[in-house]
Design a protein around this motif. Structure first.
Motif: not given
Length: 233
Positions: A224, A203, A217, A175
């Motif tokens: 990914y 993230l 993602q 990620e």
């Protein structure tokens, strides 16, 4: 057992020279188990078309094997260290290497693991290393380049199972993380130090006009940008 984050060692971390892009493993002690890590990237303009940069590439894959007494980076837990900031913003490995050396001197890390970078968005690089029961955790990073401060990697990944047996093989979907040190919103945004203080690593999620990434993602396909294959050899 007290866990040491590298932020607590800030006054001891020295900036070394420009990071090398060559493969290297630095260790004072031969390990009793050998591993190969294969970094495969699948970042391309077809699967990730929104503002896909013409000069997409990846910085050297750099990290270490270590024990539970040190955390080099972690999402939603601590701000990026100087080494993670430099790696995520510029691709330089030297400041992160200094943090690894500090942990090594304290007995928490075996030393640097570094594989060459990848000159295009899609490619492959690998490195072999040895470790032992003393250092059963793996941390690795690589910058998504170009980008403001985005990177991929693993942090404190256990190379042993719950019974203490070494894993045979494991594939990690990578990620994209935001280091929280730059306010840029697109891959080619100009450098702009973050206006907020002490932002944690998280993230990456962006507006659809900026990138195709949400929660690290692709927002719709779930694809990914790469994988890490870890194999005992």
């Amino acid at each position: 057992m007290k866990t040491l984050t590298l932020l607590a060692l800030g006054s001891l971390l020295l900036l070394a020279g420009c990071g090398s892009s060559s493969d290297s493993v630095e260790s004072d002690t031969a390990g009793d188990v050998n591993f190969r890590v294969t970094f495969t990237t699948t970042w391309n303009g077809t699967d990730f078309p929104t503002n896909y940069p013409s000069n997409a590439h990846w910085s050297p894959l750099v990290g270490t094997v270590h024990n539970e007494q040190v955390i080099f980076w972690a999402p939603n837990d601590q701000p990026a260290t100087a080494g993670i900031k430099s790696m995520a913003e510029t691709g330089s490995t030297s400041a992160f290497d200094s943090e690894i050396q500090t942990a090594k001197a304290a007995g928490y890390s075996q030393g640097r693991i570094q594989a060459s970078g990848i000159s295009t968005g899609s490619g492959i690089t690998s490195i072999e290393f040895s470790t032992s029961d003393t250092y059963p955790l793996l941390t690795l990073t690589s910058m998504v380049a170009p980008s403001p401060d985005w990177f991929v990697g693993v942090h404190g990944l256990a190379l042993q199972d719950e019974e203490g047996e070494w894993i045979e093989t494991q594939t990690i979907n990578l990620e994209i993380y935001d280091a929280g040190t730059d306010d840029g919103v697109q891959f080619t945004s100009a450098n702009s130090d973050t206006s907020s203080q002490n932002l944690s690593i998280s993230l990456l999620s962006s507006d659809r006009a900026d990138t195709d990434i949400e929660n690290g993602q692709h927002f719709s396909s779930g694809k990914y940008v790469g994988t890490l294959l870890i194999e005992k050899i």
